[in-house]
Scaffold this motif. Structure first.
Motif, PDB file in Angstrom:
ATOM      1  N   HIS A 130       1.123  11.549   7.294  1.00  0.00           N
ATOM      2  CA  HIS A 130       0.189  12.621   6.948  1.00  0.00           C
ATOM      3  C   HIS A 130       0.886  13.787   6.250  1.00  0.00           C
ATOM      4  CE1 HIS A 130      -3.028  10.597   8.974  1.00  0.00           C
ATOM      5  NE2 HIS A 130      -2.307  10.505  10.074  1.00  0.00           N
ATOM      6  N   GLY A 131       2.198  13.727   6.156  1.00  0.00           N
ATOM      7  CA  GLY A 131       2.948  14.783   5.486  1.00  0.00           C
ATOM      8  C   GLY A 131       3.345  14.351   4.087  1.00  0.00           C
ATOM      9  N   THR A 132       4.484  14.816   3.650  1.00  0.00           N
ATOM     10  CA  THR A 132       4.974  14.502   2.308  1.00  0.00           C
ATOM     11  C   THR A 132       5.790  13.213   2.332  1.00  0.00           C
ATOM     12  OG1 THR A 132       6.982  15.783   2.634  1.00  0.00           O
ATOM     13  CG2 THR A 132       5.066  16.962   1.733  1.00  0.00           C
ATOM     14  N   LEU A 133       6.001  12.664   1.156  1.00  0.00           N
ATOM     15  CA  LEU A 133       6.805  11.445   1.032  1.00  0.00           C
ATOM     16  C   LEU A 133       8.245  11.675   1.491  1.00  0.00           C
ATOM     17  CD1 LEU A 133       6.797   8.477   0.181  1.00  0.00           C
ATOM     18  CD2 LEU A 133       7.369   9.231  -2.133  1.00  0.00           C
ATOM     19  N   PRO A 134       8.895  12.791   1.154  1.00  0.00           N
ATOM     20  CA  PRO A 134      10.252  13.024   1.663  1.00  0.00           C
ATOM     21  C   PRO A 134      10.308  13.100   3.201  1.00  0.00           C
ATOM     22  CG  PRO A 134       9.856  14.428  -0.219  1.00  0.00           C
ATOM     23  CD  PRO A 134       8.543  13.789   0.130  1.00  0.00           C
ATOM     24  N   GLY A 176      25.628   5.757  22.167  1.00  0.00           N
ATOM     25  CA  GLY A 176      26.472   6.893  22.510  1.00  0.00           C
ATOM     26  C   GLY A 176      27.044   7.575  21.274  1.00  0.00           C
ATOM     27  N   LEU A 177      27.085   6.848  20.166  1.00  0.00           N
ATOM     28  CA  LEU A 177      27.599   7.421  18.923  1.00  0.00           C
ATOM     29  C   LEU A 177      26.521   8.262  18.262  1.00  0.00           C
ATOM     30  CD1 LEU A 177      29.386   4.295  17.406  1.00  0.00           C
ATOM     31  CD2 LEU A 177      30.417   6.203  18.628  1.00  0.00           C
ATOM     32  N   LEU A 178      26.911   9.362  17.695  1.00  0.00           N
ATOM     33  CA  LEU A 178      25.950  10.247  17.044  1.00  0.00           C
ATOM     34  C   LEU A 178      25.922  10.072  15.532  1.00  0.00           C
ATOM     35  CD1 LEU A 178      26.546  13.489  19.109  1.00  0.00           C
ATOM     36  CD2 LEU A 178      24.698  11.844  19.337  1.00  0.00           C
ATOM     37  N   TRP A 179      26.790   9.247  14.983  1.00  0.00           N
ATOM     38  CA  TRP A 179      26.873   9.080  13.537  1.00  0.00           C
ATOM     39  C   TRP A 179      25.909   7.982  13.092  1.00  0.00           C
ATOM     40  CZ3 TRP A 179      28.428  11.737   9.618  1.00  0.00           C
ATOM     41  CH2 TRP A 179      28.631  11.125   8.387  1.00  0.00           C
ATOM     42  N   PRO A 180      24.909   8.319  12.261  1.00  0.00           N
ATOM     43  CA  PRO A 180      23.906   7.319  11.871  1.00  0.00           C
ATOM     44  C   PRO A 180      24.330   6.408  10.722  1.00  0.00           C
ATOM     45  CG  PRO A 180      23.313   9.439  10.978  1.00  0.00           C
ATOM     46  CD  PRO A 180      24.552   9.647  11.816  1.00  0.00           C
ATOM     47  N   GLY A 181      25.478   6.625  10.149  1.00  0.00           N
ATOM     48  CA  GLY A 181      25.934   5.801   9.029  1.00  0.00           C
ATOM     49  C   GLY A 181      26.053   6.630   7.756  1.00  0.00           C
ATOM     50  N   HIS A 182      26.917   6.191   6.878  1.00  0.00           N
ATOM     51  CA  HIS A 182      27.219   6.960   5.669  1.00  0.00           C
ATOM     52  C   HIS A 182      26.018   7.093   4.745  1.00  0.00           C
ATOM     53  CE1 HIS A 182      31.337   7.146   6.814  1.00  0.00           C
ATOM     54  NE2 HIS A 182      31.489   5.834   6.787  1.00  0.00           N
ATOM     55  N   TRP A 183      25.371   5.977   4.425  1.00  0.00           N
ATOM     56  CA  TRP A 183      24.272   6.063   3.452  1.00  0.00           C
ATOM     57  C   TRP A 183      23.107   6.868   4.002  1.00  0.00           C
ATOM     58  CZ3 TRP A 183      19.344   4.336   4.163  1.00  0.00           C
ATOM     59  CH2 TRP A 183      19.120   3.367   5.131  1.00  0.00           C
ATOM     60  N   ARG A 184      22.904   6.801   5.302  1.00  0.00           N
ATOM     61  CA  ARG A 184      21.805   7.574   5.886  1.00  0.00           C
ATOM     62  C   ARG A 184      22.104   9.074   5.820  1.00  0.00           C
ATOM     63  NH1 ARG A 184      22.249   3.088   9.119  1.00  0.00           N
ATOM     64  NH2 ARG A 184      20.401   1.771   9.162  1.00  0.00           N
ATOM     65  N   MET A 185      23.304   9.440   6.163  1.00  0.00           N
ATOM     66  CA  MET A 185      23.659  10.870   6.110  1.00  0.00           C
ATOM     67  C   MET A 185      23.622  11.391   4.679  1.00  0.00           C
ATOM     68  SD  MET A 185      23.965  12.167   9.040  1.00  0.00           S
ATOM     69  CE  MET A 185      24.750  13.712   8.675  1.00  0.00           C
ATOM     70  N   LEU A 186      24.158  10.612   3.752  1.00  0.00           N
ATOM     71  CA  LEU A 186      24.143  11.031   2.356  1.00  0.00           C
ATOM     72  C   LEU A 186      22.701  11.143   1.848  1.00  0.00           C
ATOM     73  CD1 LEU A 186      25.755  11.707  -0.182  1.00  0.00           C
ATOM     74  CD2 LEU A 186      25.775   9.267  -0.703  1.00  0.00           C
ATOM     75  N   GLY A 187      21.871  10.168   2.183  1.00  0.00           N
ATOM     76  CA  GLY A 187      20.473  10.201   1.758  1.00  0.00           C
ATOM     77  C   GLY A 187      19.734  11.398   2.323  1.00  0.00           C
ATOM     78  N   LEU A 188      19.936  11.680   3.602  1.00  0.00           N
ATOM     79  CA  LEU A 188      19.275  12.842   4.220  1.00  0.00           C
ATOM     80  C   LEU A 188      19.776  14.145   3.611  1.00  0.00           C
ATOM     81  CD1 LEU A 188      19.168  11.776   7.976  1.00  0.00           C
ATOM     82  CD2 LEU A 188      17.231  12.007   6.414  1.00  0.00           C
ATOM     83  N   LEU A 189      21.066  14.209   3.337  1.00  0.00           N
ATOM     84  CA  LEU A 189      21.638  15.410   2.727  1.00  0.00           C
ATOM     85  C   LEU A 189      21.054  15.651   1.336  1.00  0.00           C
ATOM     86  CD1 LEU A 189      23.796  17.687   2.919  1.00  0.00           C
ATOM     87  CD2 LEU A 189      25.347  16.104   1.774  1.00  0.00           C
ATOM     88  N   VAL A 190      21.039  14.631   0.502  1.00  0.00           N
ATOM     89  CA  VAL A 190      20.509  14.774  -0.852  1.00  0.00           C
ATOM     90  C   VAL A 190      19.009  15.062  -0.811  1.00  0.00           C
ATOM     91  CG1 VAL A 190      20.130  13.583  -3.059  1.00  0.00           C
ATOM     92  CG2 VAL A 190      22.322  13.372  -1.886  1.00  0.00           C
ATOM     93  N   LEU A 191      18.300  14.414   0.103  1.00  0.00           N
ATOM     94  CA  LEU A 191      16.862  14.668   0.253  1.00  0.00           C
ATOM     95  C   LEU A 191      16.605  16.112   0.693  1.00  0.00           C
ATOM     96  CD1 LEU A 191      14.249  13.061  -0.034  1.00  0.00           C
ATOM     97  CD2 LEU A 191      14.397  12.534   2.389  1.00  0.00           C
ATOM     98  N   GLY A 192      17.429  16.603   1.593  1.00  0.00           N
ATOM     99  CA  GLY A 192      17.304  17.998   2.030  1.00  0.00           C
ATOM    100  C   GLY A 192      17.579  18.975   0.910  1.00  0.00           C
ATOM    101  N   VAL A 193      18.599  18.700   0.120  1.00  0.00           N
ATOM    102  CA  VAL A 193      18.924  19.571  -1.011  1.00  0.00           C
ATOM    103  C   VAL A 193      17.790  19.530  -2.034  1.00  0.00           C
ATOM    104  CG1 VAL A 193      20.487  19.858  -2.990  1.00  0.00           C
ATOM    105  CG2 VAL A 193      21.414  19.466  -0.710  1.00  0.00           C
ATOM    106  N   ALA A 194      17.252  18.348  -2.306  1.00  0.00           N
ATOM    107  CA  ALA A 194      16.160  18.225  -3.282  1.00  0.00           C
ATOM    108  C   ALA A 194      14.903  18.949  -2.804  1.00  0.00           C
ATOM    109  CB  ALA A 194      15.850  16.754  -3.538  1.00  0.00           C
ATOM    110  N   ALA A 195      14.682  18.986  -1.504  1.00  0.00           N
ATOM    111  CA  ALA A 195      13.500  19.667  -0.970  1.00  0.00           C
ATOM    112  C   ALA A 195      13.627  21.181  -1.051  1.00  0.00           C
ATOM    113  CB  ALA A 195      13.270  19.239   0.479  1.00  0.00           C
TER     114      ALA A 195
END
Length: 192
Positions: free
Chosen positions: A43-47, A67-86
Motif C-alpha cells: 500500500h506504500g511506494t515501490l521502494p 545470531g548474525l546481524l549482517w544481512p549480506g553484501h548485496w542487500r546492504m548495498l541495495g538498501l543503502l543505494v535505495l535510501g540515498v535515492a529516496a
C-alpha cells in the motif's frame, strides 16, 4: 535388517529430512509476519516494498544463523543505494526512473534468493532422507564411534538409559554420512 525387541537402529535416526527443514527454514509465524509486512508495504511506494522484500529475504536466507546481524553484501548495498535515492532533494525523471529500476531489481533478487534457498533446503532434506533410507543396520553401526555403537547395540536389546543422546549421535552421523560426499566434491571444485 536386524530387529531385537521390536527395535531397529533406524528408529533412532528419526525424520532427518523434516528435522533439517525445521532448522533451516523459519517457522510458520515468521512467514506470516513477513507476508503481513509485505502486504502492508504494497500500500506504500515501490521502494518501501523493495526494502521490505530485501529485509524479508535476509530473514529467510539467514534464519539458521539468526545470531548474525549482517544481512549480506548485496542487500546492504541495495538498501543503502535505495535510501540515498529516496532522499534526493529534488527528484527528476532520471532519479525516479533509477529508483523504480532499482526497486524492481531488488524485488527480483529478493524473491529469487528466497526461492533458491527454499529449493536448496528442500533438496538437501530429500537427500538426507534418501541417504537415511538406504542405510542398513550394519552401515548405521559403522557410522558411530565405538562407544556409541556399543550403546546402540544395548539400546536395540532394550536398554533406554542413553536413548536421547544416542538419537542425537545417530541423527548427526547420518547427516554427516549424507553430506560428506557433497562437501568433498564442493571442496575440489573450489580448488581448481
Amino acid at each position: 535388517m536386524e530387529v531385537c525387541n521390536g527395535r531397529t537402529l533406524r528408529q533412532l535416526i528419526g525424520p532427518v529430512g523434516s528435522n533439517y527443514l525445521r532448522r533451516a527454514l523459519p517457522p510458520t509465524w515468521v512467514w506470516a509476519v513477513l507476508a503481513l509486512l509485505l502486504a502492508l508495504a504494497l500500500h506504500g511506494t515501490l521502494p518501501a516494498l523493495a526494502a521490505t522484500a530485501v529485509i524479508g529475504s535476509a530473514v529467510v536466507v539467514h534464519w539458521p544463523r539468526r545470531g548474525l546481524l549482517w544481512p549480506g553484501h548485496w542487500r546492504m548495498l541495495g538498501l543503502l543505494v535505495l535510501g540515498v535515492a529516496a532522499w534526493v532533494p529534488e527528484p527528476d525523471a532520471l532519479s525516479d526512473w533509477f529508483e523504480h529500476g532499482l526497486s524492481v531489481a531488488l524485488l527480483s533478487l529478493s524473491a529469487a534468493s528466497v526461492l533458491a534457498y527454499v529449493l536448496q533446503a528442500r533438496r538437501l532434506a530429500m537427500r538426507l532422507l534418501a541417504a537415511a533410507d538406504t542405510m542398513d543396520e550394519q552401515r548405521l553401526l559403522q557410522l558411530l564411534p565405538e562407544e556409541a555403537a556399543a550403546h546402540a547395540l544395548r539400546w536395540r536389546d532394550g536398554d533406554d538409559s542413553r536413548a536421547q543422546e544416542l538419537a542425537v549421535v545417530m541423527h548427526l552421523a547420518v547427516m554427516h554420512a549424507a553430506l560428506a560426499p557433497h562437501v568433498r566434491g564442493a571442496g575440489r571444485r573450489h580448488r581448481v
